[in-house]
Motif scaffolding. Structure first.
Motif, PDB file in Angstrom:
ATOM      1  N   THR A  17       0.837  -1.201   0.000  1.00 43.93           N
ATOM      2  CA  THR A  17       0.000   0.000   0.000  1.00 43.93           C
ATOM      3  C   THR A  17       0.871   1.250   0.000  1.00 43.93           C
ATOM      4  O   THR A  17       0.594   2.221  -0.714  1.00 43.93           O
ATOM      5  CB  THR A  17      -0.937  -0.004   1.226  1.00 43.93           C
ATOM      6  OG1 THR A  17      -1.871  -1.078   1.091  1.00 43.93           O
ATOM      7  CG2 THR A  17      -1.700   1.305   1.349  1.00 43.93           C
ATOM      8  N   HIS A  42      -6.930  -2.947  -6.156  1.00 46.47           N
ATOM      9  CA  HIS A  42      -6.498  -2.880  -4.755  1.00 46.47           C
ATOM     10  C   HIS A  42      -6.477  -1.440  -4.249  1.00 46.47           C
ATOM     11  O   HIS A  42      -6.876  -1.164  -3.111  1.00 46.47           O
ATOM     12  CB  HIS A  42      -5.111  -3.504  -4.621  1.00 46.47           C
ATOM     13  CG  HIS A  42      -4.708  -3.805  -3.208  1.00 46.47           C
ATOM     14  ND1 HIS A  42      -4.133  -2.868  -2.379  1.00 46.47           N
ATOM     15  CD2 HIS A  42      -4.812  -4.940  -2.471  1.00 46.47           C
ATOM     16  CE1 HIS A  42      -3.889  -3.413  -1.197  1.00 46.47           C
ATOM     17  NE2 HIS A  42      -4.285  -4.663  -1.223  1.00 46.47           N
ATOM     18  N   GLN A  80     -10.127  -0.627  -3.524  1.00 47.06           N
ATOM     19  CA  GLN A  80     -10.868  -1.487  -2.602  1.00 47.06           C
ATOM     20  C   GLN A  80     -10.199  -1.702  -1.248  1.00 47.06           C
ATOM     21  O   GLN A  80     -10.881  -1.896  -0.241  1.00 47.06           O
ATOM     22  CB  GLN A  80     -11.090  -2.876  -3.248  1.00 47.06           C
ATOM     23  CG  GLN A  80     -11.956  -2.844  -4.504  1.00 47.06           C
ATOM     24  CD  GLN A  80     -13.441  -2.748  -4.180  1.00 47.06           C
ATOM     25  OE1 GLN A  80     -13.820  -2.502  -3.043  1.00 47.06           O
ATOM     26  NE2 GLN A  80     -14.274  -2.941  -5.182  1.00 47.06           N
ATOM     27  N   HIS A  81      -8.862  -1.677  -1.205  1.00 51.29           N
ATOM     28  CA  HIS A  81      -8.193  -2.187  -0.001  1.00 51.29           C
ATOM     29  C   HIS A  81      -7.101  -1.270   0.552  1.00 51.29           C
ATOM     30  O   HIS A  81      -6.213  -1.744   1.270  1.00 51.29           O
ATOM     31  CB  HIS A  81      -7.594  -3.572  -0.294  1.00 51.29           C
ATOM     32  CG  HIS A  81      -8.615  -4.596  -0.687  1.00 51.29           C
ATOM     33  ND1 HIS A  81      -9.570  -5.069   0.182  1.00 51.29           N
ATOM     34  CD2 HIS A  81      -8.843  -5.222  -1.869  1.00 51.29           C
ATOM     35  CE1 HIS A  81     -10.332  -5.956  -0.438  1.00 51.29           C
ATOM     36  NE2 HIS A  81      -9.915  -6.059  -1.686  1.00 51.29           N
ATOM     37  N   ASP A  93     -16.290 -12.890   1.799  1.00 50.80           N
ATOM     38  CA  ASP A  93     -16.611 -11.523   1.389  1.00 50.80           C
ATOM     39  C   ASP A  93     -17.780 -11.619   0.416  1.00 50.80           C
ATOM     40  O   ASP A  93     -17.623 -12.108  -0.705  1.00 50.80           O
ATOM     41  CB  ASP A  93     -15.395 -10.885   0.715  1.00 50.80           C
ATOM     42  CG  ASP A  93     -15.631  -9.434   0.304  1.00 50.80           C
ATOM     43  OD1 ASP A  93     -16.721  -8.903   0.589  1.00 50.80           O
ATOM     44  OD2 ASP A  93     -14.734  -8.838  -0.298  1.00 50.80           O
TER      45      ASP A  93
END
Length: 341
Positions: A61, A85, A88-89, A311
């Protein structure tokens, strides 16, 4: 108890060889650019992906957000898939760190339509418009799919026409290269910057790498400092990362084969549907049966198997270095036992 941990490939522990290398690593202050082991890792990473320079960062990240922060100005717009990603994350970090606007487009299992990307590019200056600062791609995708290089080639041509850089979230780029049976340079060449993880299937305990040209990486170094990522004697971490790149990336096919074996075994149950093609080390599936999900997870954990909750009713099992075929057989045995009790 030694657990069979199928939650993610982020759960991998360093190998004994890595632990030994970490304990013996030559170190220096990396903020002063004096850590020889970090320098070796960064040179190796840049060379493997065919780029001029590289930068060690604490996480995937962090690498993605550093790329956005470096490529873009505040208020710029980033075009990317709605299921990637970064969207979403990463906890909305793009708004907090880079101060950019994310303009999402529909994703076909990770594949982005080049024409739709082109339609979203801000093609002229207007007082009401942000500037298109970046296109962000992902390969392998976090849904376990590998994106064909033809798709990247078409997007690269559009990006070049409008002079827009491309960042690739290549957290699992070596899984993608393994699945495509290509040199990772052939994926990386379509992007101006690439971030990839050392701490997933490559088994290093900490760290990711951001690569790009020398000017980009030099700019990113200051941005990394702003984000709090200027580490000191980080060579103890880089030592494990060097083994990841020199050895661990060449064994990923084993994880892919184990994932396919796992999917085959799960599909023996008439109430389980595999819902994505198994292309790397991830198996996504649905259980089409009434049961208590919490009891299922607790039952497996009690028997030495860790899994994540579903999920939206979709389960994900992930294979990695520490998952062997006999672990899969044990998992299947206890899934069967749970549903037959």
């Amino acid at each position: 108890m030694k657990f069979i941990d199928l939650r993610s490939d982020t759960v991998t522990h360093p190998t004994e060889e890595m632990r030994k290398a970490m304990s013996e690593a030559e170190v220096g202050d990396d903020v002063y650019d004096e850590d020889p082991t970090i320098k070796k890792l960064e040179f190796l990473a840049a060379d493997i992906l065919g780029k001029e320079a590289a930068l060690f960062v604490p996480s995937g990240t962090f690498g993605n957000q550093l790329a956005l922060f470096t490529h873009c100005n505040k208020g710029d717009e980033v075009i990317l898939g709605d299921d990637c990603h970064i969207v979403q994350h990463e906890a909305g970090a793009s708004a907090v760190i880079a101060g950019v606007q994310l303009r999402t487009i529909n994703s076909d299992h990770g594949i982005l339509n080049p024409k739709e990307i082109e339609s979203k590019i801000r093609k002229f200056e207007d007082i009401h418009y942000p500037k298109t600062g970046l296109i962000a791609l992902e390969n392998a995708h976090s849904n376990g799919r590998v994106i064909p290089l033809k798709n990247f080639k078409e997007i690269r041509e559009i990006a070049d026409n409008y002079n827009i850089p491309i960042h690739l979230d290549g957290a699992r780029i070596f899984n993608a290269a393994t699945a495509l049976n290509v040199d990772p340079k052939k994926i990386a060449k379509y992007a101006d910057s690439i971030s990839f993880c050392l701490s997933k299937g490559l088994c290093a305990p900490i760290g990711s790498i951001l690569v790009g040209n020398s000017e980009f990486i030099e700019k990113a170094k200051k941005k990394r400092k702003i984000m709090g990522g200027g580490l000191r004697q980080a060579g103890v971490l880089a030592a494990a990362g060097i083994i990841s790149l020199e050895k661990m990336r060449f064994r990923l096919q084993e994880d892919h084969e184990n994932a396919k074996y796992l999917a085959d075994q799960l599909s023996r149950f008439d109430f389980i549907d595999i819902i994505e093609n198994v292309e790397i080390n991830m198996v996504f599936f649905k259980i089409n049966k009434e049961f208590n999900k919490k009891d299922f997870i607790l039952f497996l954990r009690k028997n030495g198997i860790k899994i994540n909750p579903p999920d939206e009713n979709i389960y994900r099992f992930v294979t990695h270095y520490w998952i062997k075929k006999e672990d899969i057989d044990k998992t299947i045995k206890f899934i069967e036992k749970f549903f037959n009790q």
